[in-house]
Design an enzyme around this catalytic site. Sequence first.
Site, PDB file in Angstrom:
ATOM      1  N   HIS A 180       0.672  -1.193  -0.085  1.00 41.04           N
ATOM      2  CA  HIS A 180      -0.125   0.116   0.003  1.00 41.04           C
ATOM      3  C   HIS A 180       0.947   1.473  -0.020  1.00 41.04           C
ATOM      4  O   HIS A 180       0.508   2.186  -0.535  1.00 41.04           O
ATOM      5  CB  HIS A 180      -0.839   0.065   1.214  1.00 41.04           C
ATOM      6  CG  HIS A 180      -1.899  -0.914   1.433  1.00 41.04           C
ATOM      7  ND1 HIS A 180      -2.047  -2.161   2.400  1.00 41.04           N
ATOM      8  CD2 HIS A 180      -3.027  -1.285   0.626  1.00 41.04           C
ATOM      9  CE1 HIS A 180      -2.857  -2.659   2.143  1.00 41.04           C
ATOM     10  NE2 HIS A 180      -3.579  -2.339   1.110  1.00 41.04           N
ATOM     11  N   SER A 219      -0.009  -8.805   0.940  1.00 39.79           N
ATOM     12  CA  SER A 219      -1.378  -8.818   1.012  1.00 39.79           C
ATOM     13  C   SER A 219      -1.974  -8.843   2.523  1.00 39.79           C
ATOM     14  O   SER A 219      -1.220  -9.544   3.496  1.00 39.79           O
ATOM     15  CB  SER A 219      -2.074 -10.174   0.363  1.00 39.79           C
ATOM     16  OG  SER A 219      -3.282 -10.363   0.848  1.00 39.79           O
TER      17      SER A 219
END
Length: 282
Positions: free
Chosen positions: A40, A188
């Site tokens: 991210h 993830s």
Amino acid sequence: MSAMQVFDTPDAMRAWSDESRAAGRRVALVPTMGALHDGHMALVRDARGRADAVVVSIFVNPLQFNRPDDFAAYPRPLDDDLAICAAAGVDAVYAPTAAAMYPSGFDTHVEPGAIADRLEGAFRPGHFRGVTTVVAKLFGAVRPDVAVFGQKDYQQLTVIRRMSADLDMGIEVAAMPTVRDADGVAMSSRNRRLTPAQRAAAVCVPRSLQAVSDALAAGERDVATLVAAGRALVDSEPLAAFEHLEIVHPETLESLTRVDHDAVAVTAVWFGDVRLIDNRLL
Ligand code: PAF
């Protein structure tokens, strides 16, 4: 630098964004479901290079989960996520409550086309309808000039590009390559639900995609043979349960029988009740 703003209603978010754009600032959005990791933050860094103000949205979207247990178990470390965003110099976080996002009477959805029925869509019915609906709402609340998505969710990226173009949203949809741990496993938020043994076993996922790529480099063009080469790596891992591995056209996502031009291999593998996805451009 001014302090990071946190908004939990679409109106408050939109007011800030409108003001930013009125002041001549280009706004970038990084949509997330939180449980932020380095993948991210790579999107945030990329967004910073594309705009003057970076907004991160954090919302675990019930509409895109086809399994209630997966929705319930999805990690939600909001305080940690806010601290990570502040440290990264994010300008604003949009973290709406479920009630603000889907108030009573909510009754409109964005229906994606055939591209959303394949691959993930076939295994997770309704998933992409939930994604397009929430992303359209995030676009409506933030009104970004550009939104940055990770290539790990390859089909999601394709579906959202289609939506933005088809619905004349005028929002640039930018993509960033998948960020991986040292052993090649794609980062993830779901990785944190793996046991240490499952996490170690998950290396079979990038290895299976590597096997496809190696077989292709060795001259193999037949998709069934390429898929078998990749699948063997997953089948030989006792903690992994193979779900699918397909080789598809990079834009239409239609299945191929031979690889004579650009293609993408996409896969999903289960480790206990955790489902990991990955892909590789060929
Ligand atoms: O990729 C995700 O984290 C989600 O699917 C998204 C784009 C934030 C929509 O909920």
